[in-house]
Enzyme design. Structure first.
Site: not given
Length: 409
Positions: A95, A123, A409
């Site tokens: 967090t 998420y 990525f």
């Protein structure tokens, strides 16, 4: 001992990346992979949490420009390399890194943050919505046939060593980016990613191969693939592993797929990441024998809501007041009037009565046009407050082309 969160220093990269490898199974990546990711790391955008000299948390971001509906390339933070040491769970380390990162993204003036998730359930609580999907398939080429469009035979094919084909492939990729939401424009250095082919990661397959599709002296498509031979008592039953494919027109696309279907000694084409509206599905004789399946792709987070909604266009005229909830980035909370059409958009705060209520997570999911706000409403995640407003908004948010992230990525 008290932990410290700070921007990554270059001298700390090995320990920082070692923590990431530990969190993702404890197997060290090959020297080729490590060298590439170290070269691509943006140190000023990477953070670590340290317990003394030990790295116990990592998070980074890449500077992307992401294609959105309408073809604009919007600055976006490509969130990456997120991990927490197993010894330091349940201490709010994740967090704290998400808090620092989104504050930084806002300060950098990027309206979007995007990521891919090893575990997609993590998420959503930070405002990310699943905006794209990956089409996967295992095509039985011994029983499935292709029906190709006119002009396919006019496309020439040429095998080229991947290292020599990089520039041609990148030129095709760059032309495709504005036409499909979710594709990142690749900055210098990223052209190496599709060509990464460490022997340790091949799992019995051949080295990477490349075929270029050409017409009138111009490269109009490419495919990067490997082959994994296999035999049984009946004969060969190898697999073609498609890594990347890009084509500028239907004939070039069909020519590349026909080539992949026809490689000697292979009876399966394995696809792990293609757009959900990929054209080959309309060329095959039997889609069932292609065993299509879906997996989540790009997760999108609106960091500056007004700027993000103004950055894209809308496929039909829209004038709707949104009542948005955003607990993690409260500067987005409140009512916003969105007006737009295929030519542009405006989005600003308003005191007018709301027409639709939703959280920033739902806006992120719908942002690239691949997730219907109507479907989210049927799941109880969007509320219509003015009759007819949801249909207007959902239609406007759509995209005629499915959004897609072509690589991680």
């Amino acid at each position: 001992m008290t932990t410290e969160l700070r921007v990554l220093r270059q001298a700390e990269w090995d320990r920082w990346y070692g923590q990431l490898e530990l969190a993702f199974g404890g197997v060290a990546e090959t020297p080729e992979e490590r060298e590439l990711w170290e070269a691509l790391t943006e140190y000023e955008r990477s953070i670590g949490v340290w317990d003394g000299q030990t790295c116990v948390g990592t998070a980074g971001a890449f500077s992307f420009r992401l294609s959105v509906p309408g073809g604009a390339l919007v600055p976006a933070a490509g969130v990456t390399m997120v991990s927490v040491a197993p010894t330091h769970r349940r201490r709010s380390i994740l967090t704290s890194m998400m808090r620092r990162q989104l504050d930084d993204v806002r300060a950098w003036g990027e309206p979007l943050a995007v990521l891919t998730a090893s575990e997609p359930g993590i998420y959503g609580r930070f405002g990310y919505g699943i905006a794209t999907q990956q089409l996967r398939a295992e095509i039985d080429t011994s029983r499935v046939r292709l029906s190709v469009p006119e002009g396919t035979d006019d496309v020439g094919l040429r095998l080229v060593p991947p290292a020599e084909a990089g520039e041609a492939c990148e030129a095709v990729y760059a032309r495709l980016v504005p036409g499909r939401p979710g594709m990142p424009a690749r900055r210098p250095g990223w052209e190496r990613l599709p060509l990464l082919d460490p022997p340790a990661g091949r799992e019995g397959a051949s080295p990477l191969s490349c075929v270029l599709a050409e017409r009138d002296g111009e490269t109009v498509g490419y495919a990067l693939y490997s082959t994994r031979p296999e035999w049984d008592a009946a004969g060969p039953k190898g697999t073609v592993n498609l890594q990347h494919l890009g084509a500028l027109d239907p004939a070039a696309d069909a020519a590349l797929w026909r080539f992949l279907f026809g490689i000697d000694l292979m009876s399966t084409v394995k696809v792990t990441n293609r757009p959900v509206d990929d054209a080959w599905q309309h060329l095959v004789s039997d889609l069932r024998r292609c065993r299509p399946s879906l997996r989540d792709g790009l997760h999108v987070r609106l960091v500056e809501l007004g700027a993000a909604l103004e950055a894209r266009t809308y496929q039909t005229p829209v004038d709707v007041v949104l009542d948005v909830e955003d607990a993690f980035c409260p500067w987005n909370t409140g009512r916003w009037r969105l007006t737009g059409d295929p030519k542009g958009a405006a989005c600003s705060r308003t005191q007018d009565a709301a027409d639709v209520a939703l959280s920033v997570r739902e806006l992120g999911a719908a942002y690239l046009g691949g997730v219907s706000l109507e479907s989210l409403a049927r799941a109880g995640r969007v509320r219509e407050l003015r009759r007819g407003a949801l249909a207007e908004l959902s239609l406007a948010f759509g995209s005629p082309v499915a959004p897609w992230l072509p690589h991680g990525f």
